[in-house]
Design a protein around this motif. Structure first.
Motif, PDB file in Angstrom:
ATOM      1  N   LYS A 136       1.670  -8.646 -12.117  1.00 19.82           N
ATOM      2  CA  LYS A 136       0.924  -9.892 -12.255  1.00 19.82           C
ATOM      3  C   LYS A 136       1.800 -11.062 -12.693  1.00 19.82           C
ATOM      4  N   TYR A 137       2.936 -10.778 -13.311  1.00 20.01           N
ATOM      5  CA  TYR A 137       3.781 -11.828 -13.882  1.00 20.01           C
ATOM      6  C   TYR A 137       5.244 -11.507 -13.574  1.00 20.01           C
ATOM      7  N   LEU A 138       5.927 -12.452 -12.950  1.00 28.34           N
ATOM      8  CA  LEU A 138       7.342 -12.280 -12.637  1.00 28.34           C
ATOM      9  C   LEU A 138       8.092 -13.552 -12.973  1.00 28.34           C
ATOM     10  N   ASP A 139       9.141 -13.406 -13.769  1.00 27.18           N
ATOM     11  CA  ASP A 139      10.034 -14.532 -14.059  1.00 27.18           C
ATOM     12  C   ASP A 139      11.410 -14.172 -13.540  1.00 27.18           C
ATOM     13  N   ILE A 140      11.794 -14.818 -12.443  1.00 26.20           N
ATOM     14  CA  ILE A 140      13.074 -14.587 -11.789  1.00 26.20           C
ATOM     15  C   ILE A 140      13.919 -15.868 -11.848  1.00 26.20           C
ATOM     16  N   SER A 141      13.687 -16.655 -12.902  1.00 22.23           N
ATOM     17  CA  SER A 141      14.374 -17.938 -13.074  1.00 22.23           C
ATOM     18  C   SER A 141      15.880 -17.756 -13.285  1.00 22.23           C
ATOM     19  N   GLN A 172       1.032 -12.554   3.233  1.00 21.90           N
ATOM     20  CA  GLN A 172       0.545 -11.274   3.740  1.00 21.90           C
ATOM     21  C   GLN A 172      -0.893 -11.025   3.322  1.00 21.90           C
ATOM     22  N   LYS A 173      -1.563 -10.189   4.071  1.00 22.46           N
ATOM     23  CA  LYS A 173      -2.937  -9.805   3.760  1.00 22.46           C
ATOM     24  C   LYS A 173      -2.973  -8.297   3.590  1.00 22.46           C
ATOM     25  N   PRO A 174      -3.682  -7.760   2.599  1.00 18.62           N
ATOM     26  CA  PRO A 174      -4.406  -8.524   1.596  1.00 18.62           C
ATOM     27  C   PRO A 174      -3.453  -9.242   0.644  1.00 18.62           C
ATOM     28  N   SER A 175      -3.973 -10.208  -0.062  1.00 18.65           N
ATOM     29  CA  SER A 175      -3.176 -11.016  -0.975  1.00 18.65           C
ATOM     30  C   SER A 175      -2.558 -10.165  -2.080  1.00 18.65           C
ATOM     31  N   HIS A 176      -1.320 -10.488  -2.422  1.00 21.28           N
ATOM     32  CA  HIS A 176      -0.675  -9.810  -3.539  1.00 21.28           C
ATOM     33  C   HIS A 176      -1.330 -10.261  -4.832  1.00 21.28           C
ATOM     34  N   LEU A 177      -1.352  -9.403  -5.857  1.00 24.95           N
ATOM     35  CA  LEU A 177      -2.026  -9.703  -7.113  1.00 24.95           C
ATOM     36  C   LEU A 177      -1.211 -10.572  -8.070  1.00 24.95           C
ATOM     37  N   LEU A 178       0.026 -10.895  -7.729  1.00 26.19           N
ATOM     38  CA  LEU A 178       0.869 -11.693  -8.609  1.00 26.19           C
ATOM     39  C   LEU A 178       0.169 -12.996  -8.972  1.00 26.19           C
ATOM     40  N   GLN A 179       0.043 -13.254 -10.285  1.00 24.72           N
ATOM     41  CA  GLN A 179      -0.652 -14.446 -10.772  1.00 24.72           C
ATOM     42  C   GLN A 179       0.300 -15.524 -11.276  1.00 24.72           C
ATOM     43  N   ASN A 180       1.443 -15.127 -11.812  1.00 20.80           N
ATOM     44  CA  ASN A 180       2.416 -16.058 -12.387  1.00 20.80           C
ATOM     45  C   ASN A 180       3.789 -15.800 -11.787  1.00 20.80           C
ATOM     46  N   LEU A 181       4.364 -16.822 -11.179  1.00 24.98           N
ATOM     47  CA  LEU A 181       5.703 -16.723 -10.609  1.00 24.98           C
ATOM     48  C   LEU A 181       6.558 -17.853 -11.163  1.00 24.98           C
ATOM     49  N   HIS A 182       7.634 -17.483 -11.815  1.00 26.84           N
ATOM     50  CA  HIS A 182       8.567 -18.446 -12.392  1.00 26.84           C
ATOM     51  C   HIS A 182       9.884 -18.351 -11.623  1.00 26.84           C
TER      52      HIS A 182
END
Length: 142
Positions: A69-74, A92-102
């Protein structure tokens, strides 16, 4: 290696691997770990040396690890080409669940970001996108 110990670990939800000099080789091990350990929901891997190939590997891992759900690759020098892999993930479908991308401080240019909203057309999960300190310019708003 440390990540090998997380293969069968099912209780850890948050892992911070920031500032560890991780490069493409280390990223391959992390990808393998994420494919086997589905409990991890939050990964911080900022200030390493993942570059474009590392971004590609991370997106490959996220396609298998759908609970993230949360990834920080800064600050990993993924550049615009690496960011485009994330555009592919969100389209892509279905949508990925990732909510926070940094993805702050990754030398991402404006013209690539301009196409990102189109990849989110059917995605209702991404709530926060951090693009601070990149190479964005006036072309983003056009």
């Amino acid at each position: 290696m440390l990540c090998e110990g997380f293969y069968e670990q099912t209780t850890i939800k948050y892992l911070d691997l920031s500032w560890n000099n991780i490069s493409e080789k280390g990223m391959k091990i992390i990808v393998s770990m994420l494919g086997k350990n589905q409990s991890l929901e939050k990964l911080l891997i900022q200030h390493n040396y993942l570059k474009t190939k590392g971004a590609e590997l991370m997106v490959r891992a996220l396609k298998l690890h759908t609970e993230m759900k949360y990834l920080d690759i800064s600050a990993n020098e993924i550049e615009s080409e690496g960011f485009m892999y994330f555009c592919e993930l969100f389209s892509q479908k279905p949508s990925h669940l990732l909510q926070n991308l940094h993805v702050r401080k990754n030398d991402i240019k404006g013209e690539e970001v301009r196409n990102f909203p189109a990849s989110l057309q059917d995605n209702t999960n991404l709530l926060y996108l951090d693009l601070a300190d990149n190479l964005l310019d006036d072309s983003v708003g056009k």
